[in-house]
Design a protein around this motif. Structure first.
Motif, PDB file in Angstrom:
ATOM      1  N   ARG A  29       0.824  -1.207   0.000  1.00  0.00           N
ATOM      2  CA  ARG A  29       0.000   0.000   0.000  1.00  0.00           C
ATOM      3  C   ARG A  29       0.861   1.260   0.000  1.00  0.00           C
ATOM      4  N   PHE A  30       1.943   1.282   0.763  1.00  0.00           N
ATOM      5  CA  PHE A  30       2.845   2.443   0.759  1.00  0.00           C
ATOM      6  C   PHE A  30       3.495   2.603  -0.607  1.00  0.00           C
ATOM      7  N   GLN A  31       3.934   1.511  -1.209  1.00  0.00           N
ATOM      8  CA  GLN A  31       4.610   1.593  -2.496  1.00  0.00           C
ATOM      9  C   GLN A  31       3.639   1.980  -3.607  1.00  0.00           C
ATOM     10  N   LEU A  32       2.396   1.576  -3.503  1.00  0.00           N
ATOM     11  CA  LEU A  32       1.386   1.977  -4.471  1.00  0.00           C
ATOM     12  C   LEU A  32       1.169   3.496  -4.431  1.00  0.00           C
ATOM     13  N   ALA A  33       1.294   4.082  -3.244  1.00  0.00           N
ATOM     14  CA  ALA A  33       1.118   5.524  -3.086  1.00  0.00           C
ATOM     15  C   ALA A  33       2.398   6.312  -3.399  1.00  0.00           C
ATOM     16  N   GLY A  34       3.488   5.617  -3.716  1.00  0.00           N
ATOM     17  CA  GLY A  34       4.714   6.296  -4.121  1.00  0.00           C
ATOM     18  C   GLY A  34       5.770   6.437  -3.050  1.00  0.00           C
ATOM     19  N   TYR A  35       5.629   5.713  -1.957  1.00  0.00           N
ATOM     20  CA  TYR A  35       6.610   5.769  -0.869  1.00  0.00           C
ATOM     21  C   TYR A  35       7.343   4.441  -0.765  1.00  0.00           C
ATOM     22  N   ARG A  36       8.542   4.482  -0.238  1.00  0.00           N
ATOM     23  CA  ARG A  36       9.328   3.273  -0.038  1.00  0.00           C
ATOM     24  C   ARG A  36       8.684   2.413   1.044  1.00  0.00           C
ATOM     25  N   ASP A  37       8.338   3.048   2.165  1.00  0.00           N
ATOM     26  CA  ASP A  37       7.735   2.347   3.297  1.00  0.00           C
ATOM     27  C   ASP A  37       7.184   3.381   4.275  1.00  0.00           C
ATOM     28  N   GLU A  38       6.757   2.933   5.438  1.00  0.00           N
ATOM     29  CA  GLU A  38       6.171   3.856   6.412  1.00  0.00           C
ATOM     30  C   GLU A  38       7.189   4.862   6.937  1.00  0.00           C
ATOM     31  N   GLU A  39       8.454   4.478   7.023  1.00  0.00           N
ATOM     32  CA  GLU A  39       9.500   5.406   7.466  1.00  0.00           C
ATOM     33  C   GLU A  39       9.573   6.622   6.541  1.00  0.00           C
TER      34      GLU A  39
END
Length: 90
Positions: A29-39
């Motif tokens: 879900r984070f990667q779908l939104a364009g982020y590596r991870d929650e960090e």
């Protein structure tokens, strides 16, 4: 935006997911939104954590362009997407 992430926040290694679980679902879900991870999400958006459902899955994420992704309570990462999901170690 990469300049906003400090050197201490950089991952030491990355592996691909082999089977689905809650960690893989949230990473997807984070990667779908364009982020590596929650960090990375917390450092870019300056929040404590992402909004989550009561089952622990991410509920809503704001993309870097300001738009929002809303996720269902049920699993969204299909079996074909599991090996595409990256898991980072710090």
């Amino acid at each position: 935006m990469a300049a906003a992430v400090t050197a201490s926040m950089q991952p030491k290694s990355m592996t691909r997911a082999k089977k689905w679980d809650e960690v893989v679902e949230n990473a997807y879900r984070f990667q779908l939104a364009g982020y590596r991870d929650e960090e990375e999400y917390r450092s870019v958006k300056k929040v404590d954590s992402a909004e989550k459902w009561d089952n622990g899955f991410v509920k809503k994420l704001q993309r870097k362009d300001g738009c929002f992704y809303y996720y269902n309570k049920a699993r969204e990462c299909s079996d074909k997407d599991v090996p595409k999901t990256k898991l980072y170690n710090y």
